[in-house]
Scaffold this active site. Structure first.
Site, short mmCIF file in Angstrom:
data_model
loop_
_atom_site.label_atom_id
_atom_site.label_comp_id
_atom_site.label_asym_id
_atom_site.label_seq_id
_atom_site.Cartn_x
_atom_site.Cartn_y
_atom_site.Cartn_z
N LYS A 35 -5.91 -11.54 -6.04
CA LYS A 35 -7.20 -11.34 -5.09
C LYS A 35 -8.10 -10.34 -5.54
O LYS A 35 -7.55 -9.33 -6.14
CB LYS A 35 -6.74 -11.42 -3.44
CG LYS A 35 -6.27 -10.05 -3.28
CD LYS A 35 -6.51 -9.89 -1.56
CE LYS A 35 -6.37 -8.34 -1.26
NZ LYS A 35 -6.51 -8.01 0.09
N LYS A 62 -10.57 -4.07 -3.54
CA LYS A 62 -11.11 -2.95 -3.96
C LYS A 62 -10.07 -1.72 -4.43
O LYS A 62 -10.42 -1.07 -5.38
CB LYS A 62 -11.80 -2.15 -2.64
CG LYS A 62 -11.04 -1.88 -1.65
CD LYS A 62 -11.67 -0.88 -0.58
CE LYS A 62 -10.64 -0.29 0.43
NZ LYS A 62 -10.27 -1.36 1.32
N LYS A 93 0.93 -1.21 0.14
CA LYS A 93 0.10 0.04 -0.04
C LYS A 93 0.85 1.22 0.13
O LYS A 93 0.38 2.19 -0.78
CB LYS A 93 -0.79 -0.24 1.22
CG LYS A 93 -1.96 -0.97 1.08
CD LYS A 93 -3.24 -1.05 1.97
CE LYS A 93 -4.30 -2.16 1.48
NZ LYS A 93 -5.44 -2.18 2.19
N1 AQP Z 1 -10.37 -11.50 -2.19
C1 AQP Z 1 -10.49 -11.87 -0.83
N2 AQP Z 1 -10.73 -13.32 -0.66
C2 AQP Z 1 -11.00 -13.53 0.52
N3 AQP Z 1 -11.04 -12.59 1.65
C3 AQP Z 1 -10.72 -11.50 1.41
N4 AQP Z 1 -10.87 -10.47 2.15
C4 AQP Z 1 -10.66 -9.18 1.35
N5 AQP Z 1 -10.19 -9.52 0.18
C5 AQP Z 1 -10.57 -11.10 0.16
C6 AQP Z 1 -11.25 -10.32 3.92
O1 AQP Z 1 -12.20 -9.26 3.77
C7 AQP Z 1 -12.07 -9.18 5.26
C8 AQP Z 1 -12.24 -7.35 5.22
O2 AQP Z 1 -10.96 -6.78 4.73
P1 AQP Z 1 -10.88 -5.32 4.56
O3 AQP Z 1 -11.29 -4.62 5.95
O4 AQP Z 1 -9.31 -5.47 4.62
O5 AQP Z 1 -11.53 -4.90 3.34
P2 AQP Z 1 -11.17 -4.39 2.22
O6 AQP Z 1 -9.74 -3.22 2.73
O7 AQP Z 1 -12.13 -3.71 1.70
O8 AQP Z 1 -10.38 -5.38 1.43
P3 AQP Z 1 -9.62 -5.29 0.11
O9 AQP Z 1 -10.47 -5.16 -1.13
O10 AQP Z 1 -8.61 -6.36 0.26
O11 AQP Z 1 -8.95 -4.08 0.23
P4 AQP Z 1 -7.40 -3.70 -0.25
O12 AQP Z 1 -7.85 -3.44 -1.80
O13 AQP Z 1 -7.37 -2.24 0.43
O14 AQP Z 1 -6.49 -4.39 0.28
C9 AQP Z 1 -10.68 -9.45 5.73
O15 AQP Z 1 -10.93 -10.39 6.56
C10 AQP Z 1 -9.89 -9.85 4.47
O16 AQP Z 1 -8.84 -10.87 4.55
#
Ligand code: AQP
Length: 332
Positions: A195, A198, A112
């Site tokens: 993965k 977002k 990040k």
């Molecule tokens: N692709 C995924 N597969 C399985 N689990 C996932 N999680 C996120 N992406 C996947 C799980 O969702 C929970 C909440 O995560 P968060 O609060 O970090 O949500 P987020 O930031 O909106 O998730 P992103 O999309 O993964 O964000 P970025 O792009 O910022 O990294 C967690 O338990 C996570 O493991």
């Protein structure tokens, strides 16, 4: 009952399918068997620049989606992180226990901050995992239901719990990650080597649960597969098809082997058309339920207020023990 704790960021607005299948779905199941604490982690959300009005709206929206997904305030404690000041208070103690090099090894921070640029990335982003450590330890959680991407942060939590206990005496439960193998990582529909996320996914690769169901169906139908035609679960050689099978299997409760059998001899088109339908059937009521909670903000806020009160009772006790152990003079 063993205790679980987990959190989700309110940053993106809609939850995506990875959030749901990787984490939230397990939260719903675990509230039946565990003493469950779930929170909307708004303190974490400001580690990247945020718009205040949007953050406020998205915090309610995240809570509404959690309720729509099946969290029941009678069965679990649902709250907003910033309503429980002990999180930030314990995080400071944990910051002082963490090595700079140790924190620098967190891969999520590396990814990040690289995207942000070293000068733009905040110190908050750097200490994000340590706040997460405090989140978990405050509740003496035995297990933390998360997706695979969070494994390293849970390892850090275990290390710091053990370090604190070793240095100051038994204080914290050392938690375990609760990661279901099948849904630990849901992949991007356009690029099944990354993965679903977002920040990294393209709009076509990302399924937002609150999007128009028709658009969602279209994304499923245009998911990337491979040049072969056989529907078989094989993550190495057929990552796109395997991802679709995982999603299909989890949403319907049908085993992967059974799906392979019933699609034997059929093409990818048939699988995608059926999965698109399954998805529409899932997201349509989810959107409606979310809207119902949003339409009644008073009830929503009162659920969150009660949750915060219950959470604070537990968090305050742990914090006061931890403060005592590190040698802070009790306030009279
Ligand atoms: N692709 C995924 N597969 C399985 N689990 C996932 N999680 C996120 N992406 C996947 C799980 O969702 C929970 C909440 O995560 P968060 O609060 O970090 O949500 P987020 O930031 O909106 O998730 P992103 O999309 O993964 O964000 P970025 O792009 O910022 O990294 C967690 O338990 C996570 O493991």
């Amino acid at each position: 009952r063993p205790r679980v704790l987990s959190g989700i960021q309110p940053t993106a607005g809609s939850f995506h399918l990875g959030n749901y299948l990787g984490a939230v779905r397990q939260w719903v199941a675990l509230q039946e068997s565990h003493d469950a604490f779930y929170m909307v982690v708004d303190l974490h959300a400001i580690t990247l620049p945020q718009d205040p009005a949007e953050l406020r709206a998205n915090t309610r929206l995240a809570a509404a989606q959690l309720l729509a997904a099946g969290l029941d305030p009678e069965r679990c404690t649902l709250f907003v992180q910033s309503h429980v000041p002990e999180h930030a208070q314990l995080a400071w103690v944990m910051n002082c226990l963490t090595g700079f090099g140790e924190a620098s090894r967190m891969t999520q921070f590396k990814d990040k901050s690289a995207k942000q640029g070293a000068d733009r990335a905040s110190v908050g982003l750097f200490t994000y995992p340590i706040l997460q450590v405090a989140d978990i330890l405050l509740y003496q959680a035995n297990e933390v239901p998360v997706g695979e991407d969070q494994r390293q942060h849970i390892e850090l939590t275990r290390d710091l719990a053990e370090r604190f206990n070793g240095r100051f005496g038994q204080t914290f439960t050392v938690p375990k990650p609760y990661i279901l193998r099948e849904t630990a990582k849901i992949y991007d529909l356009q690029d099944p080597s990354i993965k679903m996320s977002k920040s990294a996914s393209t709009p076509k690769g990302l399924i937002n649960l609150l999007d128009d169901p028709k658009a969602t169906a279209k994304k499923v139908k245009s998911a990337v597969t491979d040049t072969d035609t056989v529907i078989r679960y094989d993550v190495e050689n057929k990552p796109g098809v395997s991802n679709l099978l995982t999603i299909y299997s989890t949403l319907t409760g049908t085993g992967i082997a059974e799906l392979e059998q019933s699609y034997d001899g059929k093409g990818y088109g048939a699988l995608k058309t059926d999965l698109a339908e399954v998805m529409v059937e899932f997201v349509t009521p989810f959107r409606e339920r979310t809207q119902q909670y949003l339409d009644d903000p008073e009830t929503l806020d009162s659920i969150l207020a009660k949750g915060a009160e219950k959470a604070r009772a537990v968090a305050a006790e742990t914090l006061s023990q931890a403060y005592d152990r590190v040698g802070f003079l009790p306030a009279k």
